[in-house]
Design a protein around this motif. Sequence first.
Motif, PDB file in Angstrom:
ATOM      1  N   ARG A  16      25.015  44.201  31.147  1.00  0.00           N
ATOM      2  CA  ARG A  16      26.153  44.766  31.880  1.00  0.00           C
ATOM      3  C   ARG A  16      26.621  43.502  32.911  1.00  0.00           C
ATOM      4  N   LEU A  49      20.514  47.095  34.358  1.00  0.00           N
ATOM      5  CA  LEU A  49      22.174  46.466  34.435  1.00  0.00           C
ATOM      6  C   LEU A  49      22.266  45.109  34.021  1.00  0.00           C
ATOM      7  N   THR A  84      32.987  44.914  37.543  1.00  0.00           N
ATOM      8  CA  THR A  84      31.732  45.511  37.344  1.00  0.00           C
ATOM      9  C   THR A  84      30.916  45.820  38.517  1.00  0.00           C
ATOM     10  N   ASP A 121      32.414  48.869  39.924  1.00  0.00           N
ATOM     11  CA  ASP A 121      32.052  50.193  39.127  1.00  0.00           C
ATOM     12  C   ASP A 121      30.727  50.595  39.556  1.00  0.00           C
ATOM     13  N   THR A 128      27.172  40.230  31.005  1.00  0.00           N
ATOM     14  CA  THR A 128      28.483  40.082  30.071  1.00  0.00           C
ATOM     15  C   THR A 128      29.667  40.041  30.995  1.00  0.00           C
ATOM     16  N   ALA A 129      29.791  40.770  32.156  1.00  0.00           N
ATOM     17  CA  ALA A 129      30.719  40.525  33.076  1.00  0.00           C
ATOM     18  C   ALA A 129      31.029  39.118  33.631  1.00  0.00           C
TER      19      ALA A 129
END
Length: 273
Positions: A88, A85, A103, A106, A91-92
């Motif tokens: 991800r 992860l 994120t 999610d 980036t968030a």
Amino acid sequence: MSRIALIAGQGLLAPAVAACLDDPLIYALEGFAPEGLAATPFRLERLVPFLDDLHDRGVTRVVFAGAIRRPRLDPEAFDPRTAQLVPRILTAMQSGDDAALRTVLDIFEENDLTICSIREIAPDLIPAAGVLTGQPTDADKRDMHRASQILAQTGPLDLGQGAVVAQGLCLALETLPGTAAMLDFAARHADLRPNPTGARGVLFKAPKPGQDLRIDLPTLGPDSVDQAAAAGLAGLTWAAGQVILLDRAEMVRRAEAAGLFLWAVDASEVAQG
């Protein structure tokens, strides 16, 4: 048996929410333990095992409450599944607080955990529209509306959730340091009001346009009243139904003692982004 987990941050909100829950499991991101509340620490680098542990303990619902800052991540501490992860998450985090929070939500939901909002868990902490004490003048209402316009425009830039406006001019805008820093800045620049005997100004708080209202709602408390008084403001205003008040009775008491008004502004009077 289904249980609820409280992910607690710093400040007074997490204890207030915990008091509204029946036997919650309480956790805190390592380094951000809440004051006066026993919490089991966890690390973002081991997020997937943490989610597994929640399931093992019968948790199906999660509520987030309290302040945290972006943690420093240790690349060597990631377990193999959480490591997948990393792109991800990073980036968030680089995209701003809102993106990072979305994120995280999610990921929890993808792991079959329902995110509950403070409005569901502790609705009494979030007042509906109305004036709690005092009476804003027409000039105060104009300053509130100006502040709400400013937040509607700066919200998409992922800045803060508050602004101070006096006589139509923005004295301070909330950024990463928070509400107290904004009010301190306004206090130090109070002499910038064009008319020394004119409108004293207001603080306005509201979520950012498009913000997920299940997490990171703006919060005001008794200290906010003291800080607004020190800044020479006439009152505190906020978007009704979208801002948390900590110890409402004490806020009202301090506002009355300082001669400030407290006003939960109806959505029809708040500028939209």
